[in-house]
Write a protein that holds these residues in place. Sequence first.
Motif, PDB file in Angstrom:
ATOM      1  N   THR A 111       0.829  -1.215   0.000  1.00  0.00           N
ATOM      2  CA  THR A 111       0.000   0.000   0.000  1.00  0.00           C
ATOM      3  C   THR A 111       0.862   1.263   0.000  1.00  0.00           C
ATOM      4  O   THR A 111       0.481   2.283  -0.563  1.00  0.00           O
ATOM      5  CB  THR A 111      -0.928   0.050   1.231  1.00  0.00           C
ATOM      6  N   HIS A 112       2.002   1.223   0.691  1.00  0.00           N
ATOM      7  CA  HIS A 112       2.963   2.330   0.713  1.00  0.00           C
ATOM      8  C   HIS A 112       4.214   1.801   1.396  1.00  0.00           C
ATOM      9  O   HIS A 112       4.280   0.612   1.749  1.00  0.00           O
ATOM     10  CB  HIS A 112       2.386   3.575   1.403  1.00  0.00           C
ATOM     11  N   PHE A 113       5.199   2.661   1.569  1.00  0.00           N
ATOM     12  CA  PHE A 113       6.514   2.130   1.925  1.00  0.00           C
ATOM     13  C   PHE A 113       6.985   2.518   3.324  1.00  0.00           C
ATOM     14  O   PHE A 113       8.179   2.635   3.584  1.00  0.00           O
ATOM     15  CB  PHE A 113       7.524   2.504   0.821  1.00  0.00           C
ATOM     16  N   SER A 115       7.772   1.244   7.020  1.00  0.00           N
ATOM     17  CA  SER A 115       8.333  -0.072   7.341  1.00  0.00           C
ATOM     18  C   SER A 115       7.324  -1.034   7.957  1.00  0.00           C
ATOM     19  O   SER A 115       7.442  -2.247   7.790  1.00  0.00           O
ATOM     20  CB  SER A 115       9.533   0.092   8.277  1.00  0.00           C
ATOM     21  N   ASP A 116       6.296  -0.508   8.652  1.00  0.00           N
ATOM     22  CA  ASP A 116       5.325  -1.434   9.254  1.00  0.00           C
ATOM     23  C   ASP A 116       4.430  -2.093   8.205  1.00  0.00           C
ATOM     24  O   ASP A 116       3.607  -2.945   8.543  1.00  0.00           O
ATOM     25  CB  ASP A 116       4.472  -0.729  10.330  1.00  0.00           C
ATOM     26  N   HIS A 117       4.623  -1.733   6.933  1.00  0.00           N
ATOM     27  CA  HIS A 117       3.843  -2.340   5.846  1.00  0.00           C
ATOM     28  C   HIS A 117       4.694  -3.214   4.935  1.00  0.00           C
ATOM     29  O   HIS A 117       4.157  -3.918   4.078  1.00  0.00           O
ATOM     30  CB  HIS A 117       3.135  -1.247   5.036  1.00  0.00           C
ATOM     31  N   MET A 118       6.002  -3.147   5.110  1.00  0.00           N
ATOM     32  CA  MET A 118       6.851  -3.921   4.188  1.00  0.00           C
ATOM     33  C   MET A 118       8.053  -4.562   4.883  1.00  0.00           C
ATOM     34  O   MET A 118       8.881  -5.188   4.210  1.00  0.00           O
ATOM     35  CB  MET A 118       7.349  -3.022   3.052  1.00  0.00           C
ATOM     36  N   GLY A 230      -5.278   0.350   3.700  1.00  0.00           N
ATOM     37  CA  GLY A 230      -3.921   0.867   3.888  1.00  0.00           C
ATOM     38  C   GLY A 230      -3.971   2.002   4.892  1.00  0.00           C
ATOM     39  O   GLY A 230      -4.949   2.120   5.646  1.00  0.00           O
ATOM     40  N   ASP A 231      -2.942   2.842   4.932  1.00  0.00           N
ATOM     41  CA  ASP A 231      -2.923   3.969   5.881  1.00  0.00           C
ATOM     42  C   ASP A 231      -3.522   5.203   5.221  1.00  0.00           C
ATOM     43  O   ASP A 231      -3.090   5.613   4.138  1.00  0.00           O
ATOM     44  CB  ASP A 231      -1.479   4.290   6.296  1.00  0.00           C
ATOM     45  N   THR A 232      -4.482   5.811   5.902  1.00  0.00           N
ATOM     46  CA  THR A 232      -5.176   6.961   5.316  1.00  0.00           C
ATOM     47  C   THR A 232      -5.954   7.729   6.375  1.00  0.00           C
ATOM     48  O   THR A 232      -6.288   7.175   7.430  1.00  0.00           O
ATOM     49  CB  THR A 232      -6.152   6.485   4.208  1.00  0.00           C
ATOM     50  N   TYR A 305      -8.139  -2.604  11.673  1.00  0.00           N
ATOM     51  CA  TYR A 305      -6.815  -3.219  11.782  1.00  0.00           C
ATOM     52  C   TYR A 305      -5.793  -2.081  11.787  1.00  0.00           C
ATOM     53  O   TYR A 305      -6.165  -0.915  11.812  1.00  0.00           O
ATOM     54  CB  TYR A 305      -6.585  -4.226  10.633  1.00  0.00           C
ATOM     55  N   HIS A 306      -4.488  -2.425  11.779  1.00  0.00           N
ATOM     56  CA  HIS A 306      -3.465  -1.384  11.903  1.00  0.00           C
ATOM     57  C   HIS A 306      -3.829  -0.521  13.112  1.00  0.00           C
ATOM     58  O   HIS A 306      -3.985   0.698  13.033  1.00  0.00           O
ATOM     59  CB  HIS A 306      -3.403  -0.542  10.623  1.00  0.00           C
ATOM     60  N   LEU A 307      -3.998  -1.197  14.258  1.00  0.00           N
ATOM     61  CA  LEU A 307      -4.521  -0.558  15.453  1.00  0.00           C
ATOM     62  C   LEU A 307      -3.418   0.244  16.136  1.00  0.00           C
ATOM     63  O   LEU A 307      -2.380  -0.303  16.496  1.00  0.00           O
ATOM     64  CB  LEU A 307      -5.060  -1.634  16.404  1.00  0.00           C
TER      65      LEU A 307
HETATM   66 ZN   LIG Z   1       1.290   2.099   9.070  1.00  0.00          ZN
END
Ligand SMILES: [Zn+2]
Length: 358
Positions: A111-113, A115-118, A230-232, A305-307
């Motif tokens: 979704t983006h870069f 670090s908590d996503h990749m 994703g994050d938004t 999610y992504h709490l």
């Molecule tokens: Zn995040």
Amino acid sequence: MKLFFYIFGTLAVLLISGALLLQNPAVQDTLVQREITQRMSSTPDDLFSEDALRVTLCGSAAPMPIKDRAAACVMVIAGGKFYIVDTGNRSTNNLGLWRIPADRVGAVLLTHFHSDHMGDLGEFNMMTWAQGRNAPLDVYGPVGVNQVVEGFTLAYALDSSYRTAHHGDDYLNPTIGQMIPKEIRLQGDSATVLDDGDLKVTMFAVNHAPIHPAVGYRFDYKGRSVVISGDTTKTETTIKYSKDADILFHEGLSRNIVKQMEVESGNTGNSQLEKIMFDIQDYHTSPVEAAEVANEANVKELVLYHLVPAPPNKVAEWVFMRGVKDVRSSGVTVGYDGLTYILPINSKDIYQEDLNDR
Ligand SMILES: [Zn+2]
Ligand SMILES: [Zn+2]
């Protein structure tokens, strides 16, 4: 009183004999063998049957440290394959525990870069290759994915060479161990990532400013649908691309709690953390806003999610969810690692299971 001593005595004898039995090597071997058989058995094939769209939360947390939760990761299973949206750190461990078979990898989509996503991209690639993936790994993402894949490839190059040298080309073929970056450029606010007639994956822009690009994904499979934000912040595009979806996985940040953490960081003289806790409050979505998004998009089920932060107990969860019921009285779940939804085709039903119980 006599009865008490009798029961107590019997229990003590049983406990002592049990403890002694556990010291016996043959008993130990039997127990370990049972554990190995359980852990190495293959995942039941029904998870991959093509009569439903399935989705599992493989990481429900964000960067803050927490036990028993990986960072952002959502696994969508459709058409006999699985797709991983974001490889948050520790998510590969979850997939291993659930015995997700490597030869069914469809692709990774980022979704983006942040670090908590990749963070686990290199691990996911390495582990699925070692476990018998049968093709290079496609990694989809917005502009920037080429650089990310190139960096992980370089960091893992020595390890890859060790493994091929150790186990041989027939088992760990370097071509199959590669990641192939698939950069997707948005046309307007969206782009089609995959479309094979049954499964359609759409990427859409979200608002995680000042981070650009940042995207979410919608999966449509034989009339059922799942959206991952994703994050938004609360944003119109998420509402637009979640329209009438069965399930929306939306990120959530509790401004109450993060504000308290900011103040506490200041009180303890940690100005670094105080600044970060302040900065993150304006580029995420509160649980109440996520509920508004779900209502405005008419989605059946909202999963947070992504709490940020992941509530460690029920009281913290009540604070995290404060005000949500006033906006959306049902159809909201606080996600956890292993939470799975089954959406049978030709049906409006939604079933739930916990993959940790398999
Ligand atoms: Zn995040
Ligand atoms: Zn982010």
